[in-house]
Motif scaffolding. Structure first.
Motif: not given
Length: 295
Positions: A76-81
């Motif tokens: 439930n968040r934007e994904l990290d690299e």
């Protein structure tokens, strides 16, 4: 869901097995613009399933099996690299790739992937499968990455299997019995007269009720005589369904003077010697002398 009860029953009569497919979660999560609503879709799906179960059982469906074709991973968040796999997919013939698996032939080995042959998976042919380790994703243009499935994590491969069995409830019940309290809730002598009322006549579908009655302390000690009572009256006249019971206190009741005691009606567990409380009524013991009727 739009069928009325009669149409639903006709549908069930004409089929031994019905298969109902629900796709709200995948339909929402697999799209980039709506994957953030995956939790809401899961909640709505549970509501849909509950309504569907009620509708099917109301139409006389007796055995229902509820399961899923797969689980999913959702963040439930934007994904990290670091959430994406760094290694590129390569091989002689890449037939299909998704965010959590690759199908092909001659796939290049990589420590970032689990590699399976068709034989290892119990499949015919020479197709190979690669699945990213952990919960890392493969990059895929035009596709969301927060909601994914198809890999080998527990969240993806463990699925629920719920069995719902509706048994026909009998419309036969035992007659109800009430304790009619007198003018006072205080016991002042060695006896207590109580009226017990059978709420309705015994019929074919309203069966007799058998109870044990006595007066007990808060700790559960019997301080009166005990009565075995059968409520099997068939009269339509309410007054003829009243039962007068007189309880005589024992000498142990002296120890409960000034305390609350309970008139209990108890019912025997079927097939056992144990009793469960059916109903009770609270009294205050306030006796100024010991009655000659004590035993």
């Amino acid at each position: 869901m739009q069928l009325n009860r009669e149409d639903s029953r006709e549908l069930l009569k004409g089929n031994d097995v019905l298969y109902i497919y629900h796709n709200r979660i995948d339909h929402t999560g697999d799209k980039m613009h709506s994957e953030g609503q995956a939790f809401e879709a899961a909640e709505q799906t549970l509501d849909d399933l509950i309504r569907l179960i009620k509708k099917l059982t109301a139409a006389n469906a007796n055995n229902l099996l509820i399961t899923a074709d797969h689980g999913f991973i959702y963040q439930n968040r934007e994904l990290d690299e670091s959430d994406f796999l760094g290694d590129a997919v390569s091989g002689d013939d890449i037939r299909y790739r998704d965010r959590r698996f690759v199908l092909g032939k001659g796939l290049s080995a990589s420590p970032a992937f689990h590699h399976f042959s068709s034989e290892q998976l119990g499949l015919d042919g020479d197709m190979e499968v690669q699945i990213p380790k952990s919960i890392n994703r493969l990059r895929l243009k035009g596709s969301g990455s927060r909601f994914v499935h198809g890999g080998a994590s527990l969240q993806e491969v463990v699925i629920p299997v719920l069995k719902v069995n509706k048994k026909r409830q009998s419309d036969v019940s035992a007659v109800e019995v009430d304790i009619l309290r007198g003018a006072s809730s205080v016991i002042t002598s060695g006896q207590l007269a109580v009226t017990l009322y059978q709420s309705g006549p015994v019929t074919e579908k309203v069966q007799p009720r058998h109870l044990r009655a006595g007066i007990y302390t808060q700790s559960g000690e019997l301080i009166s005589d005990s009565h075995e009572l059968s409520f099997d009256l068939t009269s339509e006249n309410p007054r003829e369904r009243e039962l007068q019971v007189r309880f005589v206190l024992s000498r142990k009741a002296d120890e409960a003077n000034g305390q609350e005691v309970f008139l209990k009606l108890e019912e025997q567990h079927a097939g056992t010697s144990h009793y469960k409380e059916y109903k009770s009524l609270r009294y205050l013991m306030r006796r100024s002398f010991t009655s000659d009727f004590d035993f």
